[in-house]
Write an enzyme that holds these catalytic residues in place. Structure first.
Site, mmCIF file in Angstrom:
data_model
loop_
_atom_site.group_PDB
_atom_site.id
_atom_site.type_symbol
_atom_site.label_atom_id
_atom_site.label_comp_id
_atom_site.label_asym_id
_atom_site.label_seq_id
_atom_site.Cartn_x
_atom_site.Cartn_y
_atom_site.Cartn_z
ATOM 1 N N GLU A 174 0.830 -1.205 0.000
ATOM 2 C CA GLU A 174 0.000 0.000 0.000
ATOM 3 C C GLU A 174 0.861 1.251 0.000
ATOM 4 O O GLU A 174 0.536 2.241 -0.676
ATOM 5 C CB GLU A 174 -0.939 -0.019 1.208
ATOM 6 C CG GLU A 174 -1.943 -1.157 1.112
ATOM 7 C CD GLU A 174 -3.103 -1.013 2.070
ATOM 8 O OE1 GLU A 174 -4.238 -0.842 1.584
ATOM 9 O OE2 GLU A 174 -2.869 -1.061 3.288
ATOM 10 N N GLU A 206 -4.387 -9.548 3.374
ATOM 11 C CA GLU A 206 -5.336 -9.182 4.429
ATOM 12 C C GLU A 206 -6.544 -10.101 4.503
ATOM 13 O O GLU A 206 -6.996 -10.461 5.603
ATOM 14 C CB GLU A 206 -5.792 -7.728 4.236
ATOM 15 C CG GLU A 206 -4.816 -6.694 4.767
ATOM 16 C CD GLU A 206 -3.703 -6.357 3.789
ATOM 17 O OE1 GLU A 206 -2.999 -5.368 4.006
ATOM 18 O OE2 GLU A 206 -3.509 -7.110 2.802
#
Length: 259
Positions: A115, A135
């Site tokens: 990210e 995730e």
């Protein structure tokens, strides 16, 4: 004003080039709250210092660029409602940095590490690097901008593969789909990043900064970031989101209920 940075963030200035390093190599450069705050302070200083024109962002050690939030500390805090310095729902890594950022990916680049990379401009990776968003395997979502930035930067099907499976891809595949600019041997990584930085510094500083600012502002990602923040909150508040990190810490397979 002198910055008071934690040991987990190293900030060096080499003429017009800033080098900012995540420095928790024994923990795969996983992110703590103080580390997130320190990185923001370093990049804010880079942005405001008129002598600096480009940044190189990397990780310490030879195993990992960054593996995301520390699953034993930072992620449980996030599940409990701590925004970890990202209280503004439209804020994401580097969204307000208009000077160029080059990422030198020295190893594993997953979860929050990916990210961070998605918010940078030019990306060089070692040939052993891996990229992914794990995730969903732990019943949470990559709410640091991945749902918006990743499909903007690579083909939809590849973005969905990373978002929905939790699988990783290697450096060559990342290069093939346009996620990174170049793959190099480990001993050439910083030389290559510095070459890019020096080339950028040869150009007009106002023109370079304006070129990036126009491109970034034209994306108008802030409303989409607010949507991501709002919708991801229900996931982080779920029972499964408590079970995922607990199973990770206990090194067992998680048992999800969908609640």
């Amino acid at each position: 004003m002198e910055l008071n940075l934690p040991e987990s963030v190293v900030y060096e200035k080499r003429g017009p080039i800033a080098i900012i390093t995540m420095n928790r190599p024994d923990a795969m450069n996983s992110l703590t709250k103080e580390m997130l705050i320190g990185l923001e302070a370093a990049f804010d200083d880079f942005e405001s210092d008129p002598a600096l024109r480009v940044a190189i962002f990397t990780g310490a050690g030879d195993r990992s660029f960054c593996t995301g939030l520390d699953m034993k500390a930072a992620l449980p805090a996030l599940n409990d409602g701590d925004a970890l310095g990202y209280e503004d729902p439209a804020k994401r890594p580097f969204q307000r940095n208009f000077k160029p950022i080059i990422t030198a990916v020295n190893g594993m680049c997953v979860a929050g590490g990916l990210e961070f990379m998605l918010g940078t401009d030019i990306r060089i990776a070692v040939d052993t690097a891996k990229f992914g968003l794990a995730e969903v395997r732990w019943a949470v979502v990559p709410a640091g901008g991945s749902h918006i930035r990743l499909p903007q930067q690579i083909p939809w099907a590849i973005a969905m593969e990373l978002l929905l499976t939790g699988n990783t891809i290697d450096a060559q595949r990342a290069y093939e789909v346009g996620l990174i600019n170049k793959v190099v041997p480990a001993d050439k990584l910083m030389d290559e990043a510095l070459d890019y930085a020096k080339r950028i510094c040869e150009n007009g500083p106002l023109a370079v900064r304006t070129a990036k600012e126009i491109a970034l502002r034209a994306l108008n990602n802030e409303p989409a970031f607010v949507l991501e923040k709002t919708m991801s909150a229900r996931v982080f508040a779920s029972e499964d989101a408590q079970e995922g990190p607990r199973a990770f810490a206990e090194k067992r397979k998680p048992h999800y209920t969908g609640h």
